[in-house]
Design a protein around this motif. Structure first.
Motif, PDB file in Angstrom:
ATOM      1  N   THR A 127       4.948  11.694  -1.236  1.00 60.65           N
ATOM      2  CA  THR A 127       3.816  11.457  -0.251  1.00 60.65           C
ATOM      3  C   THR A 127       3.838  12.419   0.676  1.00 60.65           C
ATOM      4  O   THR A 127       2.764  13.025   1.168  1.00 60.65           O
ATOM      5  CB  THR A 127       4.073  10.051   0.203  1.00 60.65           C
ATOM      6  OG1 THR A 127       4.145   9.097  -0.972  1.00 60.65           O
ATOM      7  CG2 THR A 127       2.708   9.707   0.834  1.00 60.65           C
ATOM      8  N   GLU A 176       0.562  15.086   1.758  1.00 60.53           N
ATOM      9  CA  GLU A 176      -0.054  15.012   3.083  1.00 60.53           C
ATOM     10  C   GLU A 176       0.215  16.311   3.973  1.00 60.53           C
ATOM     11  O   GLU A 176      -0.733  16.805   4.546  1.00 60.53           O
ATOM     12  CB  GLU A 176       0.340  13.807   3.748  1.00 60.53           C
ATOM     13  CG  GLU A 176       1.729  13.708   4.296  1.00 60.53           C
ATOM     14  CD  GLU A 176       1.958  12.149   4.766  1.00 60.53           C
ATOM     15  OE1 GLU A 176       1.060  11.833   5.443  1.00 60.53           O
ATOM     16  OE2 GLU A 176       3.310  12.009   5.128  1.00 60.53           O
ATOM     17  N   TYR A 190       1.310  11.345 -10.431  1.00 58.75           N
ATOM     18  CA  TYR A 190       0.148  12.341 -10.534  1.00 58.75           C
ATOM     19  C   TYR A 190       0.912  13.855 -10.391  1.00 58.75           C
ATOM     20  O   TYR A 190       0.141  14.836 -11.041  1.00 58.75           O
ATOM     21  CB  TYR A 190      -0.805  11.910  -9.654  1.00 58.75           C
ATOM     22  CG  TYR A 190      -2.024  12.637  -9.538  1.00 58.75           C
ATOM     23  CD1 TYR A 190      -3.351  12.265 -10.534  1.00 58.75           C
ATOM     24  CD2 TYR A 190      -2.281  13.954  -8.734  1.00 58.75           C
ATOM     25  CE1 TYR A 190      -4.301  13.121 -10.629  1.00 58.75           C
ATOM     26  CE2 TYR A 190      -3.404  14.671  -9.048  1.00 58.75           C
ATOM     27  CZ  TYR A 190      -4.386  14.167  -9.779  1.00 58.75           C
ATOM     28  OH  TYR A 190      -5.512  15.090  -9.840  1.00 58.75           O
ATOM     29  N   ALA A 201       1.475   4.215  -3.048  1.00 56.10           N
ATOM     30  CA  ALA A 201       1.074   5.439  -2.892  1.00 56.10           C
ATOM     31  C   ALA A 201       2.136   6.294  -3.278  1.00 56.10           C
ATOM     32  O   ALA A 201       1.925   7.134  -4.042  1.00 56.10           O
ATOM     33  CB  ALA A 201       0.657   5.710  -1.547  1.00 56.10           C
ATOM     34  N   TYR A 251      -5.487  10.057  -1.512  1.00 61.06           N
ATOM     35  CA  TYR A 251      -5.733   9.870  -2.856  1.00 61.06           C
ATOM     36  C   TYR A 251      -6.874  10.733  -3.134  1.00 61.06           C
ATOM     37  O   TYR A 251      -7.206  11.249  -4.154  1.00 61.06           O
ATOM     38  CB  TYR A 251      -6.354   8.352  -3.014  1.00 61.06           C
ATOM     39  CG  TYR A 251      -5.102   7.314  -3.036  1.00 61.06           C
ATOM     40  CD1 TYR A 251      -3.792   7.665  -3.661  1.00 61.06           C
ATOM     41  CD2 TYR A 251      -5.308   6.126  -2.229  1.00 61.06           C
ATOM     42  CE1 TYR A 251      -2.768   6.867  -3.886  1.00 61.06           C
ATOM     43  CE2 TYR A 251      -4.176   5.309  -2.280  1.00 61.06           C
ATOM     44  CZ  TYR A 251      -2.863   5.511  -2.941  1.00 61.06           C
ATOM     45  OH  TYR A 251      -1.832   4.740  -3.045  1.00 61.06           O
ATOM     46  N   LEU A 272      -6.461  14.490  -4.075  1.00 69.75           N
ATOM     47  CA  LEU A 272      -5.097  14.531  -4.940  1.00 69.75           C
ATOM     48  C   LEU A 272      -5.451  15.716  -5.902  1.00 69.75           C
ATOM     49  O   LEU A 272      -4.507  16.596  -6.064  1.00 69.75           O
ATOM     50  CB  LEU A 272      -4.604  13.570  -5.623  1.00 69.75           C
ATOM     51  CG  LEU A 272      -3.688  12.384  -4.836  1.00 69.75           C
ATOM     52  CD1 LEU A 272      -3.464  11.148  -6.010  1.00 69.75           C
ATOM     53  CD2 LEU A 272      -2.462  13.040  -4.526  1.00 69.75           C
ATOM     54  N   TRP A 291       0.748  -1.042  -0.034  1.00 69.40           N
ATOM     55  CA  TRP A 291       0.034  -0.007   0.078  1.00 69.40           C
ATOM     56  C   TRP A 291       0.980   1.255   0.018  1.00 69.40           C
ATOM     57  O   TRP A 291       0.596   2.118  -0.773  1.00 69.40           O
ATOM     58  CB  TRP A 291      -0.756   0.023   1.358  1.00 69.40           C
ATOM     59  CG  TRP A 291      -1.939   1.018   1.502  1.00 69.40           C
ATOM     60  CD1 TRP A 291      -1.921   2.034   2.473  1.00 69.40           C
ATOM     61  CD2 TRP A 291      -2.905   1.332   0.544  1.00 69.40           C
ATOM     62  NE1 TRP A 291      -3.030   2.742   2.279  1.00 69.40           N
ATOM     63  CE2 TRP A 291      -3.662   2.435   1.262  1.00 69.40           C
ATOM     64  CE3 TRP A 291      -3.481   0.694  -0.565  1.00 69.40           C
ATOM     65  CZ2 TRP A 291      -4.754   3.011   0.714  1.00 69.40           C
ATOM     66  CZ3 TRP A 291      -4.916   1.320  -0.944  1.00 69.40           C
ATOM     67  CH2 TRP A 291      -5.301   2.516  -0.289  1.00 69.40           C
ATOM     68  N   LEU A 342      -3.597   7.313   3.727  1.00 67.47           N
ATOM     69  CA  LEU A 342      -3.354   7.318   2.288  1.00 67.47           C
ATOM     70  C   LEU A 342      -4.529   7.468   1.381  1.00 67.47           C
ATOM     71  O   LEU A 342      -4.554   7.902   0.364  1.00 67.47           O
ATOM     72  CB  LEU A 342      -2.424   6.175   1.703  1.00 67.47           C
ATOM     73  CG  LEU A 342      -1.077   6.473   2.504  1.00 67.47           C
ATOM     74  CD1 LEU A 342      -0.104   5.252   1.965  1.00 67.47           C
ATOM     75  CD2 LEU A 342      -0.385   7.673   1.607  1.00 67.47           C
ATOM     76  N   LEU A 343      -5.590   6.758   2.156  1.00 65.16           N
ATOM     77  CA  LEU A 343      -6.862   6.679   1.273  1.00 65.16           C
ATOM     78  C   LEU A 343      -7.522   8.075   1.105  1.00 65.16           C
ATOM     79  O   LEU A 343      -8.009   8.559   0.062  1.00 65.16           O
ATOM     80  CB  LEU A 343      -7.906   5.756   2.070  1.00 65.16           C
ATOM     81  CG  LEU A 343      -9.371   5.778   1.442  1.00 65.16           C
ATOM     82  CD1 LEU A 343      -9.294   5.195  -0.164  1.00 65.16           C
ATOM     83  CD2 LEU A 343     -10.132   4.770   2.199  1.00 65.16           C
ATOM     84  N   ILE A 360       2.350   5.991  -7.302  1.00 68.37           N
ATOM     85  CA  ILE A 360       0.892   6.809  -7.814  1.00 68.37           C
ATOM     86  C   ILE A 360       0.863   8.546  -7.478  1.00 68.37           C
ATOM     87  O   ILE A 360       1.060   9.296  -8.386  1.00 68.37           O
ATOM     88  CB  ILE A 360      -0.495   6.454  -7.104  1.00 68.37           C
ATOM     89  CG1 ILE A 360      -0.515   4.952  -7.662  1.00 68.37           C
ATOM     90  CG2 ILE A 360      -1.483   7.304  -7.449  1.00 68.37           C
ATOM     91  CD1 ILE A 360      -1.842   4.392  -7.118  1.00 68.37           C
ATOM     92  N   VAL A 361       1.288   8.839  -6.203  1.00 68.38           N
ATOM     93  CA  VAL A 361       1.384  10.374  -6.039  1.00 68.38           C
ATOM     94  C   VAL A 361       2.744  11.045  -6.923  1.00 68.38           C
ATOM     95  O   VAL A 361       2.581  12.192  -7.447  1.00 68.38           O
ATOM     96  CB  VAL A 361       1.641  10.617  -4.364  1.00 68.38           C
ATOM     97  CG1 VAL A 361       1.843  12.119  -4.363  1.00 68.38           C
ATOM     98  CG2 VAL A 361       0.515  10.119  -3.767  1.00 68.38           C
TER      99      VAL A 361
END
Length: 516
Positions: free
Chosen positions: A137, A141, A61, A54, A477, A480, A50, A473-474, A57-58
């Motif tokens: 990440t 955050e 993105y 993350a 996401y 974002l 997970w 992290l959910l 993906i971050v």
């Protein structure tokens, strides 16, 4: 060696009773949090996958912001776009050092030593990868932590996941949003009050005991761990009474000073054995892709690297945004750029230097630690492995390391108190009585940490900390698009010079204009 030695008397009975009560809790908690994913003959915790996903993906993105945003980060940290009347409690630099004090420390010293024993030199490669991904990440955050913060009438700030997670989960409904945020708050509270707190206290005592004669020294006597923990708790208590401003002022002095001392020591070991550096790098790369004798092979070593890196830099776990949310700024994403430095300094630089020093030194305790893990006897005291490595080049350095460990741990303890307090306030509300109850509980766990075995402490710490990642992290996401919009606007304003026109120009430039 456990910091709990063979002792006699009623103090020793307290030591053993705490260990006996804590062991089953740790086992159940770890089993739930580290639910395994099995591929062929290899099993690994779902939460590690997970975290890796993350980071990837971050990074994609946000357009690899951790690489192209470093120049902006440097400008913000040195106050180029800051003003004294910006809302918040502490300037960018103090917010960074407060957050770094929760990451730079025993995770880099004891954590890397443990990683070398658990995954061999190859774990270092994956720690570096985790650090680079974690920069993106952490950017995401921490931007959210400031954007959705609440500034109270007295000037204090409440921010971080406790503010942005309810916004992220609002589409699920009010009650599911509260439940999910509550789960995060409980997890961060467990880690703040027990896991990270006890880990710091535990390894501090282990190193101080090691340089004062070990089990045969005066700290090997009956009840020494308990007495040491009480003294440490009193020192922490004197600082946490002052709140975030006191914490920021303390960490802004401790972290840079001890960081410089530790980095100089690492460089000394590396430079004295400079001819061995290429071989050490070769061991790191070979061990990352063709580990010998390590459980789980390449995947096993990768898991160890990412797991220990996450424990060290906490990217994606939601802890750092709590400290960063107290920053004095009008533009939330500015603190996201500041936060980029955390995994870079913590994992990519300091953890790598520690690993190189350990590998180059080749102290016997490293192989003994590896043998201990492979024999199924649990993780060794990581701080001892690192200390022994330095001692091969600088025989007296374990004493300096003991001082550094105490100060690193001290700064981390007071920072994690702040994290835990914000979770406590989310769950039970803000009041003087409630806050004082939490202070008492936190200091109790500081004492308890010195008398628990290292394997139990690190297992509980990992479980509590990684539980935060699932929920945090959910939420990241889901928000974002908000982060990307803030980032694009800020970068555009910086290029056009609009940041200065908004009244957030450098303080030195404003002063010069007044004088003119």
């Amino acid at each position: 060696m456990s910091p709990v030695t063979e002792q006699v008397g009623w103090l020793a009975e307290i030591d053993r009773a705490i260990n006996a009560a804590f062991a089953p809790i740790t086992e159940v908690f770890s089993t739930i949090v580290f639910f395994p994913i099995t591929i062929g003959e290899i099993s690994f915790p779902a939460v590690v996958a997970w975290l890796i996903a993350a980071g990837v993906i971050v990074t994609i993105y946000l357009g690899f912001i951790q690489f192209r945003g470093l120049g902006v980060s440097f400008d913000v940290v040195r106050g180029k776009f800051s003003a004294k009347d910006d809302p918040g409690e502490v300037p960018h630099f103090q917010a960074l050092t407060s957050a770094l004090s929760g990451t730079v420390g025993l995770g880099n010293i004891a954590g890397v030593g443990a990683a070398m024993a658990l995954g061999g030199p190859g774990a270092t490669f994956w720690m570096i990868c985790a650090g680079l991904l974690g920069m993106a990440t952490k950017f995401a955050e921490c931007t959210l932590g400031v954007k959705y913060r609440q500034v109270h009438e007295d000037g204090t700030v409440s921010g971080g996941p406790f503010r942005y997670l309810p916004v992220a989960f609002a589409k699920f409904g009010r009650i599911p949003a509260k439940i999910l945020t509550g789960i995060f708050a409980v997890a961060i509270l467990f880690f703040g009050a027990a896991g990270g707190n006890m880990f710091q206290a535990n390894q501090t005592f282990a190193q101080v005991q090691n340089v004062t004669g070990g089990a045969d020294g005066f700290l090997g006597s009956a009840g020494a761990a308990l007495i040491f923990g009480i003294v440490l708790a009193i020192m922490v208590g004197l600082v946490i009474i002052g709140g975030m401003k006191s914490i920021g002022a303390t960490t802004s002095r401790l972290v840079p000073a001890m960081g410089v001392v530790y980095v100089i020591a690492c460089l000394t070991v590396i430079l004295v054995n400079f001819n061995q550096v290429p071989g050490a790098i070769g061991q790191i790369i070979d061990g990352a892709f063709s580990p010998e004798g390590m459980a789980g092979g390449v995947l096993g070593v990768m898991i160890v690297g990412f797991q220990r890196a996450a424990f060290s830099n906490e990217a994606g776990l939601g802890s750092a945004p709590i400290a960063h949310s107290a920053v004095k700024t009008r533009r939330p994403v500015s603190e996201g750029f500041v936060a980029l430095f955390e995994p870079l300094v913590d994992t990519v630089v300091i953890c790598t230097m520690t690993a190189l020093a350990i590998i180059i030194a080749g102290a016997p305790s490293l192989q003994a630690g590896i043998d201990q893990v492979q024999a199924g006897e649990g993780a060794p005291d990581g701080v001892i492995l690192t200390s022994d490595a330095f001692a091969t080049v600088i025989p007296w350095f374990p004493i300096i390391l003991a001082i550094a460990v105490v100060l690193f741990a001290f700064s981390t303890l007071i920072t994690w108190f702040y994290y835990g307090l914000k979770a406590w306030e989310f769950l039970f509300g803000r009041s003087r009585t409630s806050d004082n109850i939490f202070r008492g509980l936190y200091l109790f766990f500081t004492v308890a940490g010195t008398v628990l075995t290292f394997s139990e402490v690190i297992a509980f710490s990992d479980a509590a900390l990684f539980l935060c990642a699932f929920v945090n992290l959910l939420g990241v996401y889901m928000l974002l698009p908000v982060i990307k919009k803030e980032m694009k606007e800020y970068l555009a304003d910086r290029r056009s010079g609009k940041l200065h026109k908004l009244g957030v120009e450098p303080e030195d430039r404003r002063s010069a204009r007044r004088r003119g």
